[in-house]
Enzyme design. Sequence first.
Site, PDB file in Angstrom:
ATOM      1  N   HIS A 135       0.799  -1.231   0.000  1.00 29.39           N
ATOM      2  CA  HIS A 135       0.000   0.000   0.000  1.00 29.39           C
ATOM      3  C   HIS A 135       0.828   1.275   0.000  1.00 29.39           C
ATOM      4  O   HIS A 135       0.275   2.363  -0.078  1.00 29.39           O
ATOM      5  CB  HIS A 135      -0.933   0.026   1.213  1.00 29.39           C
ATOM      6  CG  HIS A 135      -0.199   0.299   2.499  1.00 29.39           C
ATOM      7  ND1 HIS A 135       0.505  -0.668   3.162  1.00 29.39           N
ATOM      8  CD2 HIS A 135      -0.034   1.429   3.215  1.00 29.39           C
ATOM      9  CE1 HIS A 135       1.065  -0.162   4.236  1.00 29.39           C
ATOM     10  NE2 HIS A 135       0.766   1.121   4.302  1.00 29.39           N
TER      11      HIS A 135
HETATM   12  C1  UD1 Z   1      -1.688   5.341   6.235  1.00 29.52           C
HETATM   13  C2  UD1 Z   1      -0.347   5.797   6.797  1.00 29.52           C
HETATM   14  C3  UD1 Z   1       0.669   4.676   6.635  1.00 29.52           C
HETATM   15  C4  UD1 Z   1       0.159   3.380   7.197  1.00 29.52           C
HETATM   16  C5  UD1 Z   1      -1.198   3.055   6.581  1.00 29.52           C
HETATM   17  C6  UD1 Z   1      -1.762   1.795   7.161  1.00 29.52           C
HETATM   18  C7  UD1 Z   1       0.261   8.187   6.653  1.00 29.52           C
HETATM   19  C8  UD1 Z   1       1.100   9.159   5.925  1.00 29.52           C
HETATM   20  N1  UD1 Z   1       0.166   6.960   6.102  1.00 29.52           N
HETATM   21  O1  UD1 Z   1      -1.513   5.155   4.837  1.00 29.52           O
HETATM   22  O2  UD1 Z   1       1.854   5.028   7.309  1.00 29.52           O
HETATM   23  O3  UD1 Z   1       1.079   2.342   6.901  1.00 29.52           O
HETATM   24  O4  UD1 Z   1      -2.085   4.146   6.839  1.00 29.52           O
HETATM   25  O5  UD1 Z   1      -2.889   1.377   6.457  1.00 29.52           O
HETATM   26  O6  UD1 Z   1      -0.304   8.524   7.660  1.00 29.52           O
HETATM   27  N2  UD1 Z   1      -9.083   5.076   2.451  1.00 29.52           N
HETATM   28  C9  UD1 Z   1     -10.295   4.455   2.507  1.00 29.52           C
HETATM   29  N3  UD1 Z   1     -10.778   4.083   3.720  1.00 29.52           N
HETATM   30  C10 UD1 Z   1     -10.105   4.310   4.877  1.00 29.52           C
HETATM   31  C11 UD1 Z   1      -8.859   4.956   4.803  1.00 29.52           C
HETATM   32  C12 UD1 Z   1      -8.356   5.333   3.601  1.00 29.52           C
HETATM   33  O7  UD1 Z   1     -10.942   4.215   1.507  1.00 29.52           O
HETATM   34  O8  UD1 Z   1     -10.596   3.936   5.944  1.00 29.52           O
HETATM   35  C13 UD1 Z   1      -8.520   5.454   1.142  1.00 29.52           C
HETATM   36  C14 UD1 Z   1      -8.695   6.906   0.816  1.00 29.52           C
HETATM   37  O9  UD1 Z   1      -9.028   7.009  -0.533  1.00 29.52           O
HETATM   38  C15 UD1 Z   1      -7.316   7.487   1.024  1.00 29.52           C
HETATM   39  C16 UD1 Z   1      -6.405   6.318   0.779  1.00 29.52           C
HETATM   40  O10 UD1 Z   1      -7.150   5.161   1.143  1.00 29.52           O
HETATM   41  O11 UD1 Z   1      -7.061   8.558   0.194  1.00 29.52           O
HETATM   42  C17 UD1 Z   1      -5.151   6.361   1.564  1.00 29.52           C
HETATM   43  O12 UD1 Z   1      -5.427   6.542   2.949  1.00 29.52           O
HETATM   44  P1  UD1 Z   1      -4.440   7.442   3.877  1.00 29.52           P
HETATM   45  O13 UD1 Z   1      -4.940   7.439   5.262  1.00 29.52           O
HETATM   46  O14 UD1 Z   1      -4.144   8.707   3.198  1.00 29.52           O
HETATM   47  O15 UD1 Z   1      -3.078   6.693   3.845  1.00 29.52           O
HETATM   48  P2  UD1 Z   1      -2.747   5.172   3.857  1.00 29.52           P
HETATM   49  O16 UD1 Z   1      -2.250   4.828   2.500  1.00 29.52           O
HETATM   50  O17 UD1 Z   1      -3.847   4.344   4.432  1.00 29.52           O
END
Ligand code: UD1
Length: 386
Positions: free
Chosen positions: A221
């Site tokens: 991811h």
């Molecule tokens: C975040 C953390 C990362 C961690 C990961 C664990 C930061 C910079 N990154 O990355 O260190 O390893 O979490 O999973 O804080 N989304 C959903 N549902 C959710 C959450 C996210 O659909 O519940 C989607 C959204 O479109 C979002 C994307 O996933 O834009 C990424 O989520 P985000 O929280 O930005 O970062 P992660 O890649 O999850």
Amino acid sequence: MPTSPTTRNNRIACVVAARPNLMKMAPVLRAIKQADYQAETLLVHTGQHYDQDMDGQFFKTLELAEPDFRLEVGSGSHAVQTAEVMRRFEPVLDQTAPAAVLVVGDVNSTLACALTAAKKNIPVFHVEAGLRSYDRSMPEEINRIVTDQLSELLFTSESSGMTNLLREGVPANRIYFVGNVMIDTLLRQLPHAPPVSQVLNDANLSGFVPEGQPYALLTMHRPSNVDDPQRLRALMETIVKLSGELPVLFPLHPRTRAMLRQHQLTALLDAPQLACLPPLPYLDMLSLMKNAKVVLTDSGGVQEETTALGVPCLTLRENTERPVTVTEGSNAIAGRDPAVILALCRDILRYGGKAGRVPQHWDGRAAERIAAAIGLWLSSRRDARP
Ligand code: UD1
């Protein structure tokens, strides 16, 4: 409840935000509650992760209480997400006036809450301090460095943490080598993990891996792996090749799912021996990790969990901030070169891979050590009262 910001109390505001934070926080909250100094804990959930399968179901499994505050920040750019957490966390501090704020890990909310607290002269405790990949293109590396600089107590999970922090000028008397809280949770929960057949059944994949047959487990991811279409394609093509040699199970993180769609790469998921799953419940993931022939990952937590389980792990990155998983554990840095990844997988298939050994203090008692250190801090603060 006293609300003056100057009130001296034993209240500790504990912050969770994203999936891996939950596994880290659960044992810490339990240990603080069990300590004899009777600190009050407040649980604040920033809402960085919000989907039921990235968040909700974990509370029950991990025996976490419902958060006292939900900030519901959701997704956004780094600046927007970080700023929004700060904006919404500040009134919580004003309202509750905690003695300290405890943050875990390295996500954007970790940094945002540490910064908000530090600006209000509220001491910050950082669990999983001192990890460094020395790769500042990783957003988490920035979060780690800044959070550690702002922290009053720094709890490290492996010996490299102390070395890194001392090098950055953090006074030694603030650093406690306590071990790995994520492994506290793993050891507590492992006996409850279901059999692989049940996990596959629940995902409508019964028979995908015949009983007792080897399989690979993949998680991916990181923005550095999934945001760039060429890199994502190359990695997925490597996985498709690997799946010709042994079945691959691939729980899909929402970011990865979105990127595969955006870059029109979902057809690669149709390989016959590659099975995608939704983000898995914690116990299902433990089961798949424990029984895998090899785990391929870019996650930090999975590198640690496979080391604790003695399962060979290949890290799909050029570096790790968790070097003990390589020097002592079952992890190897595979990088992103398809030929290297496939060669390392074949080696593991043929020779079994390295089992490694469990690092120091990954013994299920890290949170107890944290609670003891917090107790000392609270009493020294009481003694220093004018
Ligand atoms: C975040 C953390 C990362 C961690 C990961 C664990 C930061 C910079 N990154 O990355 O260190 O390893 O979490 O999973 O804080 N989304 C959903 N549902 C959710 C959450 C996210 O659909 O519940 C989607 C959204 O479109 C979002 C994307 O996933 O834009 C990424 O989520 P985000 O929280 O930005 O970062 P992660 O890649 O999850």
